[in-house]
Write a protein that holds these residues in place. Structure first.
Motif, PDB file in Angstrom:
ATOM      1  N   PHE A  33      -0.012 -12.525  -3.516  1.00  0.00           N
ATOM      2  CA  PHE A  33      -1.447 -12.448  -3.279  1.00  0.00           C
ATOM      3  C   PHE A  33      -1.933 -11.022  -3.473  1.00  0.00           C
ATOM      4  O   PHE A  33      -2.986 -10.773  -4.038  1.00  0.00           O
ATOM      5  CB  PHE A  33      -1.703 -12.886  -1.841  1.00  0.00           C
ATOM      6  N   PHE A  34      -1.118 -10.081  -3.013  1.00  0.00           N
ATOM      7  CA  PHE A  34      -1.490  -8.676  -3.153  1.00  0.00           C
ATOM      8  C   PHE A  34      -1.272  -8.190  -4.571  1.00  0.00           C
ATOM      9  O   PHE A  34      -2.112  -7.488  -5.125  1.00  0.00           O
ATOM     10  CB  PHE A  34      -0.656  -7.814  -2.197  1.00  0.00           C
ATOM     11  N   VAL A  58      -9.815 -15.862  -5.446  1.00  0.00           N
ATOM     12  CA  VAL A  58      -9.551 -15.831  -4.009  1.00  0.00           C
ATOM     13  C   VAL A  58      -8.811 -14.553  -3.645  1.00  0.00           C
ATOM     14  O   VAL A  58      -9.185 -13.816  -2.743  1.00  0.00           O
ATOM     15  CB  VAL A  58      -8.736 -17.070  -3.597  1.00  0.00           C
ATOM     16  N   ALA A  59      -7.737 -14.288  -4.404  1.00  0.00           N
ATOM     17  CA  ALA A  59      -6.920 -13.116  -4.101  1.00  0.00           C
ATOM     18  C   ALA A  59      -7.760 -11.855  -4.200  1.00  0.00           C
ATOM     19  O   ALA A  59      -7.667 -10.957  -3.364  1.00  0.00           O
ATOM     20  CB  ALA A  59      -5.736 -13.051  -5.053  1.00  0.00           C
ATOM     21  N   GLY A  60      -8.607 -11.812  -5.230  1.00  0.00           N
ATOM     22  CA  GLY A  60      -9.444 -10.624  -5.415  1.00  0.00           C
ATOM     23  C   GLY A  60     -10.390 -10.423  -4.251  1.00  0.00           C
ATOM     24  O   GLY A  60     -10.575  -9.310  -3.774  1.00  0.00           O
ATOM     25  N   LEU A  76       4.058 -19.104 -11.813  1.00  0.00           N
ATOM     26  CA  LEU A  76       4.295 -17.886 -12.588  1.00  0.00           C
ATOM     27  C   LEU A  76       3.814 -18.053 -14.020  1.00  0.00           C
ATOM     28  O   LEU A  76       3.063 -17.225 -14.538  1.00  0.00           O
ATOM     29  CB  LEU A  76       5.794 -17.590 -12.566  1.00  0.00           C
ATOM     30  N   TYR A 100      -0.197 -19.294 -14.236  1.00  0.00           N
ATOM     31  CA  TYR A 100      -1.252 -18.333 -13.939  1.00  0.00           C
ATOM     32  C   TYR A 100      -1.083 -17.035 -14.690  1.00  0.00           C
ATOM     33  O   TYR A 100      -2.049 -16.362 -14.987  1.00  0.00           O
ATOM     34  CB  TYR A 100      -1.305 -18.060 -12.435  1.00  0.00           C
ATOM     35  N   ASN A 101       0.174 -16.665 -14.953  1.00  0.00           N
ATOM     36  CA  ASN A 101       0.327 -15.361 -15.581  1.00  0.00           C
ATOM     37  C   ASN A 101       0.071 -15.399 -17.069  1.00  0.00           C
ATOM     38  O   ASN A 101      -0.217 -14.388 -17.660  1.00  0.00           O
ATOM     39  CB  ASN A 101       1.715 -14.810 -15.297  1.00  0.00           C
ATOM     40  N   ALA A 107      -8.007   1.044   1.360  1.00  0.00           N
ATOM     41  CA  ALA A 107      -6.828   1.879   1.101  1.00  0.00           C
ATOM     42  C   ALA A 107      -7.162   2.950   0.079  1.00  0.00           C
ATOM     43  O   ALA A 107      -6.677   4.083   0.169  1.00  0.00           O
ATOM     44  CB  ALA A 107      -5.677   1.011   0.603  1.00  0.00           C
ATOM     45  N   PHE A 116       0.803  -1.218   0.000  1.00  0.00           N
ATOM     46  CA  PHE A 116       0.000   0.000   0.000  1.00  0.00           C
ATOM     47  C   PHE A 116       0.833   1.262   0.000  1.00  0.00           C
ATOM     48  O   PHE A 116       0.319   2.343  -0.257  1.00  0.00           O
ATOM     49  CB  PHE A 116      -0.944  -0.004   1.195  1.00  0.00           C
ATOM     50  N   TRP A 130     -10.047 -11.395  -1.103  1.00  0.00           N
ATOM     51  CA  TRP A 130      -9.417 -11.027   0.166  1.00  0.00           C
ATOM     52  C   TRP A 130      -8.740  -9.677   0.115  1.00  0.00           C
ATOM     53  O   TRP A 130      -8.908  -8.847   0.994  1.00  0.00           O
ATOM     54  CB  TRP A 130      -8.402 -12.101   0.564  1.00  0.00           C
ATOM     55  N   THR A 131      -7.936  -9.478  -0.940  1.00  0.00           N
ATOM     56  CA  THR A 131      -7.194  -8.225  -0.983  1.00  0.00           C
ATOM     57  C   THR A 131      -8.064  -7.098  -1.528  1.00  0.00           C
ATOM     58  O   THR A 131      -7.782  -5.943  -1.281  1.00  0.00           O
ATOM     59  CB  THR A 131      -5.942  -8.363  -1.850  1.00  0.00           C
ATOM     60  N   LYS A 153      -1.056  -9.859  -7.299  1.00  0.00           N
ATOM     61  CA  LYS A 153      -1.712 -10.685  -8.309  1.00  0.00           C
ATOM     62  C   LYS A 153      -0.728 -11.222  -9.340  1.00  0.00           C
ATOM     63  O   LYS A 153      -1.016 -11.267 -10.517  1.00  0.00           O
ATOM     64  CB  LYS A 153      -2.814  -9.889  -9.048  1.00  0.00           C
ATOM     65  N   PRO A 172       1.147 -14.535  -9.143  1.00  0.00           N
ATOM     66  CA  PRO A 172       1.522 -15.735  -8.399  1.00  0.00           C
ATOM     67  C   PRO A 172       2.872 -16.279  -8.843  1.00  0.00           C
ATOM     68  O   PRO A 172       3.111 -16.433 -10.031  1.00  0.00           O
ATOM     69  CB  PRO A 172       0.396 -16.723  -8.712  1.00  0.00           C
ATOM     70  N   GLY A 173       3.781 -16.526  -7.872  1.00  0.00           N
ATOM     71  CA  GLY A 173       5.071 -17.122  -8.157  1.00  0.00           C
ATOM     72  C   GLY A 173       6.212 -16.152  -8.302  1.00  0.00           C
ATOM     73  O   GLY A 173       7.359 -16.507  -8.097  1.00  0.00           O
ATOM     74  N   TYR A 179      -6.883 -18.449  -9.071  1.00  0.00           N
ATOM     75  CA  TYR A 179      -6.098 -17.729  -8.070  1.00  0.00           C
ATOM     76  C   TYR A 179      -6.675 -16.341  -7.852  1.00  0.00           C
ATOM     77  O   TYR A 179      -6.827 -15.881  -6.736  1.00  0.00           O
ATOM     78  CB  TYR A 179      -4.664 -17.646  -8.571  1.00  0.00           C
ATOM     79  N   MET A 180      -7.015 -15.707  -8.952  1.00  0.00           N
ATOM     80  CA  MET A 180      -7.470 -14.324  -8.876  1.00  0.00           C
ATOM     81  C   MET A 180      -8.765 -14.177  -8.082  1.00  0.00           C
ATOM     82  O   MET A 180      -8.965 -13.195  -7.399  1.00  0.00           O
ATOM     83  CB  MET A 180      -7.703 -13.765 -10.282  1.00  0.00           C
ATOM     84  N   LEU A 231      -9.389  -4.985   1.266  1.00  0.00           N
ATOM     85  CA  LEU A 231      -8.333  -4.122   1.819  1.00  0.00           C
ATOM     86  C   LEU A 231      -8.027  -2.978   0.870  1.00  0.00           C
ATOM     87  O   LEU A 231      -7.852  -1.831   1.286  1.00  0.00           O
ATOM     88  CB  LEU A 231      -7.064  -4.937   2.025  1.00  0.00           C
ATOM     89  N   GLU A 232      -7.986  -3.314  -0.421  1.00  0.00           N
ATOM     90  CA  GLU A 232      -7.646  -2.285  -1.396  1.00  0.00           C
ATOM     91  C   GLU A 232      -8.718  -1.214  -1.470  1.00  0.00           C
ATOM     92  O   GLU A 232      -8.423  -0.040  -1.648  1.00  0.00           O
ATOM     93  CB  GLU A 232      -7.422  -2.908  -2.770  1.00  0.00           C
TER      94      GLU A 232
END
Lengths: 176, 282
Positions: free
Chosen positions: A66-67, B42-44, B28, B31-32, B54, A20, B46-47, A69, A71-72, B39-40, B50-51
């Protein structure tokens, strides 16, 4: 405060400030990206086993991913420094037994010069790994080198100022 | 077989390192480049929360810029309002806005709005002035009127190159022509210099139906565009010595909080005044 909670708190603080705060700085954003979250691995205790160290580094990297986006990406860099950390500590602190006097790596426990080289080398490795993976995605090698170099300098300055501002108290451990 | 286990035990750390590294790269690339969806999600979840929090903080840093842009836009829109245009021949029909870039209505334009920032302000003196950071070089002239976001503010008294002083409604010589919204009665808005939260309205005859809570707007005789909010009636006092009410009016504008205003120029005023003065000389 127990050691576990202390480290957990430190991890959260580092991850949140990384995402952040440091990743949001616009004027520095393209060549100089201060990256600090990996300090969590650098500040883990001396006694931690190599396997837990690797796993913790991996988890830290995954949490960062995770933040962001990606992964890896951070995980790969973190696993690398998690693997190399014990070698570096053995190399920089050849005298036997010193690591048992203090809990964590710091300027106080290792000595100023060994500690700074410890941080500098791991930071460089981490940044190199991180930014080469990024460059892998986005191309352009010379830009990647420039970015690694400048970010390395910026991060190092930040780490040292954090060490000066937030002094980590180190208890001297005795056997008695 | 035993050798294999011995090998694994011997190089356990290295193998762990390599497997984690390989797993990272697997993630890497997988997913990329291909589908990030699993993945996105779950990540989306949770974060993302928070985002969003912020973002609320970071929004504050751009508030000022955002505000300026909004006011600028508002100024443009306000200049396009059809009530700024007043043709002498009202039978020509209602004026409609069109998309032609050339302003074909400019000959009928009566009011032009200009935005300005308040740089100095007082409310607790008997004669209060407001200073605007916009002056002669930015097309402000004495006699123009000033409104805020919620209502009437005052009249421009004097200008320098880059600043203008405004006689606020809270000035003992301030005279604004007002009108009761409900009955249409005209009156004069003045201030007695006492309480900045209350101004007085005079010349409303005792026959008028007026209650606390009634709205007071600018009349079409004032320098202000008609039907702008002045305030609401707070108390109706019957003057004993005259046939008029004295209305205690709560101004719509909170003069102590005023930050941004519009200065309004009446483009047809000079002609009107010239004609009226010619009549007086006769």
């Amino acid at each position: 405060m127990s050691e576990f909670i202390k480290h957990l708190f430190r991890l959260l603080l580092l991850l949140l400030s990384q995402h952040f705060l440091l990743y949001q700085i616009p004027p520095l954003h393209h060549t100089a990206v201060p990256v600090l979250y990996f300090l969590f691995s650098l500040w883990l205790p001396f006694q931690i086993g190599r396997a837990p160290l690797l796993l913790l580094s991996f988890i830290t990297g995954m949490l960062m991913d995770f933040f962001t986006k990606t992964p890896g990406m951070h995980a790969a860099a973190m696993v690398l420094i998690g693997y190399l950390r014990p070698f570096l500590i053995a190399l920089l602190m050849p005298q036997q037994g010193v690591e048992f006097n203090y809990r964590e790596p710091s300027a106080q426990s290792m000595g100023m010069v060994p500690y700074i080289s410890y941080v500098a080398i791991l930071t460089l490795l981490h940044h190199f790994c991180l930014f080469s993976i990024q460059a892998f995605q986005f191309g352009d090698m010379s830009y990647m080198w420039l970015k690694t170099g400048i970010s390395w300098g910026v991060s190092l300055v930040l780490i040292l100022s954090i060490e000066l501002i937030f002094h980590r108290k180190q208890k001297f451990l005795t056997n008695t | 077989m035993r050798n294999l286990f011995a090998f694994i035990r011997r190089y356990f750390i290295l193998l762990l390192f390599l497997s984690l590294e390989i797993y990272s790269f697997y993630l890497l690339f997988r997913y990329n480049q291909f589908h990030r969806a699993a993945y996105m999600d779950v990540a989306g979840e949770w974060t993302g929360k928070l985002e969003a929090k912020a973002q609320q903080f970071t929004l504050y840093f751009s508030l000022k810029k955002e505000n300026e842009a909004l006011r600028h836009r508002l100024n443009i829109l306000q200049n396009q309002l059809s009530q700024n245009f007043q043709a002498p021949d009202t039978t020509a029909g209602t004026l409609a806005l069109d998309t032609i870039r050339i302003d074909t209505l400019s000959q009928f334009r009566k009011y032009r709005y200009r935005e300005a920032t308040v740089v100095n302000n007082s409310v607790n003196l008997p004669n209060n002035f407001i200073t605007l950071h916009r002056g002669r070089l930015q097309e402000i002239e004495p006699g123009m009127v000033v409104i805020g976001p919620s209502g009437v503010v005052g009249v421009v008294l004097d200008v320098s190159d880059n600043f203008a002083t405004v006689m606020s409604m809270l000035h003992r010589q301030s005279r604004i022509s007002g009108r009761l919204k409900k009955t249409g009665e005209m009156g004069r808005i003045e201030w007695d210099g006492a309480d900045p939260r209350i101004v007085q309205m005079k010349d409303i005859s005792k026959g008028t139906q007026v209650k606390p809570g009634d709205t007071i707007l600018t009349s079409q005789y004032s320098d202000f565009p008609a039907n702008l909010m002045i305030g609401t009636v707070q108390k109706v006092i019957a003057e004993k010595s005259s046939n008029n009410f004295l209305l205690q009016v709560k101004p719509a504008t909170d003069f102590s909080k005023i930050q941004n205003v519009f200065v309004i120029e009446n483009l047809q005023r000079a002609e009107q005044e010239e004609l009226e003065n010619r009549n007086k000389e006769k």
